[in-house]
Design a protein around this motif. Structure first.
Motif, short mmCIF file in Angstrom:
data_model
loop_
_atom_site.label_atom_id
_atom_site.label_comp_id
_atom_site.label_asym_id
_atom_site.label_seq_id
_atom_site.Cartn_x
_atom_site.Cartn_y
_atom_site.Cartn_z
N ASP A 196 0.85 -1.19 0.00
CA ASP A 196 0.00 0.00 0.00
C ASP A 196 0.88 1.24 0.00
O ASP A 196 1.94 1.28 0.66
N ILE A 197 0.45 2.27 -0.72
CA ILE A 197 1.22 3.50 -0.88
C ILE A 197 0.42 4.67 -0.31
O ILE A 197 -0.76 4.84 -0.63
N HIS A 198 1.05 5.44 0.56
CA HIS A 198 0.43 6.61 1.18
C HIS A 198 1.13 7.87 0.67
O HIS A 198 2.34 8.03 0.84
N LEU A 199 0.37 8.76 0.03
CA LEU A 199 0.96 9.94 -0.58
C LEU A 199 1.34 11.01 0.43
O LEU A 199 2.28 11.78 0.20
N GLN A 200 0.64 11.07 1.54
CA GLN A 200 0.91 12.06 2.58
C GLN A 200 0.50 11.49 3.93
O GLN A 200 -0.08 10.41 4.01
N GLY A 201 0.79 12.25 4.99
CA GLY A 201 0.35 11.86 6.32
C GLY A 201 1.40 11.11 7.11
O GLY A 201 2.56 10.98 6.71
N GLU A 202 1.00 10.61 8.27
CA GLU A 202 1.92 9.95 9.18
C GLU A 202 2.53 8.70 8.58
O GLU A 202 3.65 8.32 8.92
N MET A 203 1.83 8.04 7.69
CA MET A 203 2.32 6.81 7.07
C MET A 203 2.87 7.04 5.67
O MET A 203 2.98 6.11 4.88
N GLU A 204 3.25 8.29 5.36
CA GLU A 204 3.69 8.62 4.01
C GLU A 204 4.82 7.71 3.53
O GLU A 204 5.82 7.51 4.21
N THR A 205 4.64 7.16 2.34
CA THR A 205 5.65 6.31 1.72
C THR A 205 6.87 7.12 1.35
O THR A 205 6.76 8.30 0.99
N VAL A 206 8.03 6.53 1.43
CA VAL A 206 9.26 7.20 0.99
C VAL A 206 9.27 7.27 -0.53
O VAL A 206 9.10 6.24 -1.21
N PHE A 207 9.45 8.47 -1.06
CA PHE A 207 9.55 8.67 -2.50
C PHE A 207 10.95 9.19 -2.83
O PHE A 207 11.62 9.78 -1.99
N PHE A 208 11.39 8.95 -4.08
CA PHE A 208 12.74 9.29 -4.48
C PHE A 208 12.73 10.42 -5.50
O PHE A 208 11.92 10.44 -6.42
N ASP A 209 13.65 11.37 -5.31
CA ASP A 209 13.79 12.51 -6.20
C ASP A 209 14.81 12.16 -7.28
O ASP A 209 16.02 12.15 -7.04
N VAL A 210 14.33 11.79 -8.47
CA VAL A 210 15.22 11.40 -9.56
C VAL A 210 14.96 12.23 -10.80
O VAL A 210 13.93 12.87 -10.93
#
Length: 210
Positions: A196-210
């Motif tokens: 599951d992917i969370h875009l924002q909030g306390e459970m926000e998934t780590v995203f990479f800046d590429v």
């Protein structure tokens, strides 16, 4: 006042999010338009593909916890030997020439669930003989409300030893944040992992800046 026009620069083109038409252009069959004989990305496996066959699935949640039902999801991964189907991958050793390593789908309009049937990737060799990355799958998301596509990684909970050695996971100092990249194997479901992917909030998934 010095403006971009005065300096001879073109003004920046206004940005916009990926609207509902992204489905018509990229996954038209899901949008109700059966216009292509071969829908790109719909099939990721053939009978000749080597490796452990798995299913990955999940949902995407916005900052309020609501399920996003109209997102586009793409994956890019190595084959079971840890090799990418790309000319830049010149690592010596076996490869599965028939495995494309890429797929595209959309979240279900009713349930918000996305899924892929694929194979579990092998460990990818790092440059200059510096060891190996843990088995992982790159996941890219586009949806309304997102100006730029979001890139993250899916790792597997039953690869604990490899995960502990992975240099990317080790860059994430907070254990709770690291957990957002770990797909959980479903009990009683053969070779199925939930991510599951969370875009924002306390459970926000780590995203990479590429």
């Amino acid at each position: 006042m010095i403006t971009p026009d005065a300096l001879g620069y073109l003004p920046e083109t206004p940005s916009q999010t990926a609207g509902p038409f992204v489905h018509i252009g990229l996954i038209p069959r899901q949008a109700g338009f059966d216009i292509f004989e071969n829908n790109l990305g719909a099939i990721t496996l053939g009978p000749e593909i080597q490796g452990e066959r798995i299913r990955i699935e999940g949902r995407i949640y916005d900052g309020t916890g609501a399920v996003i039902r109209d997102a586009l999801v793409e994956i890019w991964q190595a084959d079971s030997f840890g090799r990418f189907n790309h000319p830049v991958d010149q690592v010596p050793g076996p490869r599965d020439a028939g495995f494309r390593g890429w797929g595209r789908t959309g979240t279900d309009f009713e349930t918000g669930t996305w899924s892929f049937n694929t194979i579990k990737p092998g460990r990818v060799a790092r440059r200059h003989g510096e060891g190996f990355l843990a088995p992982h799958i790159q996941v890219w998301i586009a949806a309304r409300g997102i100006n730029l596509g979001l890139l993250t990684r899916l790792y597997f909970e039953d690869e604990a030893v490899a995960n502990a050695e992975d240099p990317v996971l080790r860059l994430i100092e907070q254990p709770e944040r690291r957990k957002t990249l770990i797909a959980q194997r479903v009990n009683g479901a053969e070779n199925t992992y939930v991510f599951d992917i969370h875009l924002q909030g306390e459970m926000e998934t780590v995203f990479f800046d590429v």
